[in-house]
Design an enzyme around this catalytic site. Sequence first.
Site, PDB file in Angstrom:
ATOM      1  N   GLU A  43       0.856  -1.187   0.000  1.00  0.00           N
ATOM      2  CA  GLU A  43       0.000   0.000   0.000  1.00  0.00           C
ATOM      3  C   GLU A  43       0.895   1.242   0.000  1.00  0.00           C
ATOM      4  OE1 GLU A  43      -3.766   1.826   2.517  1.00  0.00           O
ATOM      5  OE2 GLU A  43      -2.286   0.621   3.584  1.00  0.00           O
ATOM      6  N   LYS A  87      -9.935   0.969  -2.348  1.00  0.00           N
ATOM      7  CA  LYS A  87     -10.105   0.575  -0.950  1.00  0.00           C
ATOM      8  C   LYS A  87     -11.546   0.804  -0.507  1.00  0.00           C
ATOM      9  CE  LYS A  87      -7.606   1.134   3.451  1.00  0.00           C
ATOM     10  NZ  LYS A  87      -6.452   1.843   4.069  1.00  0.00           N
ATOM     11  N   CYS A 139      -5.343  -3.126   2.981  1.00  0.00           N
ATOM     12  CA  CYS A 139      -5.122  -2.821   4.388  1.00  0.00           C
ATOM     13  C   CYS A 139      -6.352  -3.063   5.262  1.00  0.00           C
ATOM     14  CB  CYS A 139      -4.599  -1.389   4.519  1.00  0.00           C
ATOM     15  SG  CYS A 139      -3.715  -1.076   6.074  1.00  0.00           S
TER      16      CYS A 139
END
Length: 280
Positions: free
Chosen positions: A42, A111, A152
Amino acid sequence: MQFRLALIQLAVGTNKQNNLQRAACLIAEASKQGAKIICLPEGFNSPYGVEYFEKYQESIPGETSKMLEKAAKENDVYIIGGSFPELDSGKLYNTSLSYGPDGRLLGKHRKVHLFDIDIPGRITIRESDAMNPGNSLTVIHTDLCKIGVGICYDIRFAAMAMAYAKRGCQLLVYPGAFNMTTGPAHWELLQQARALDNQVYVASISPARDENHSYIIWGHSTVVNPWGKVIATCDHTEQLVYADIDLNYLNDVRQQIPLTKQKRDDLYSLFSYLDEQETV
């Protein structure tokens, strides 16, 4: 079916061009070592932090996407391209691009779950102050296996991983940048949980740690197998992590503990839009 997976735990600095050049060099090195799927962390083209997102944003196509496309084609590999701040129609997204060996874009994942947390006295961060959430899941089709991509914080949401497994994903890839509070506590544990829940391989790829940065990253890029065992990991420094993915072993685990056959769909079931469509 077996293949080698590589995770690039990249030391990310403030110079975007240097970050991209270093990433390209490490992709080439991983390819030389036999990796067929190569994953970046990331925020691999810029430091991680809300204050950096707007400064380092770019559109697609752009400098970062062109580097990933070129590297995939030149090295004849699949690339799960970590993530970077994407600007689209005036909005920012934390976006991961995946490319095939022919340089073709296979998927774009934004995301889904933004990292808005407050642990008093330890860490407070609000990605939503700068970013917008994605609204779709992303399955990458390769000639090796299907891959589900999250970024994440996405790893904390078990239903998302279950949706990927339901669609036949055998590998889940999470570029991430856990910090010195959540990293020691949950980084490895979450990977093991998602692997065990779904009897899949799970790979999480972090940037290397920079002690001088305002947001200090945990590191420890890791691969977990379908039995929940860590089969590859590292410390917090820049390095390449390799793991041999064995889909025959995955199938053996599923036969030994047949969770899919034993599910009680009469009592509970998971619905996902992926049941009806898949992202490209």
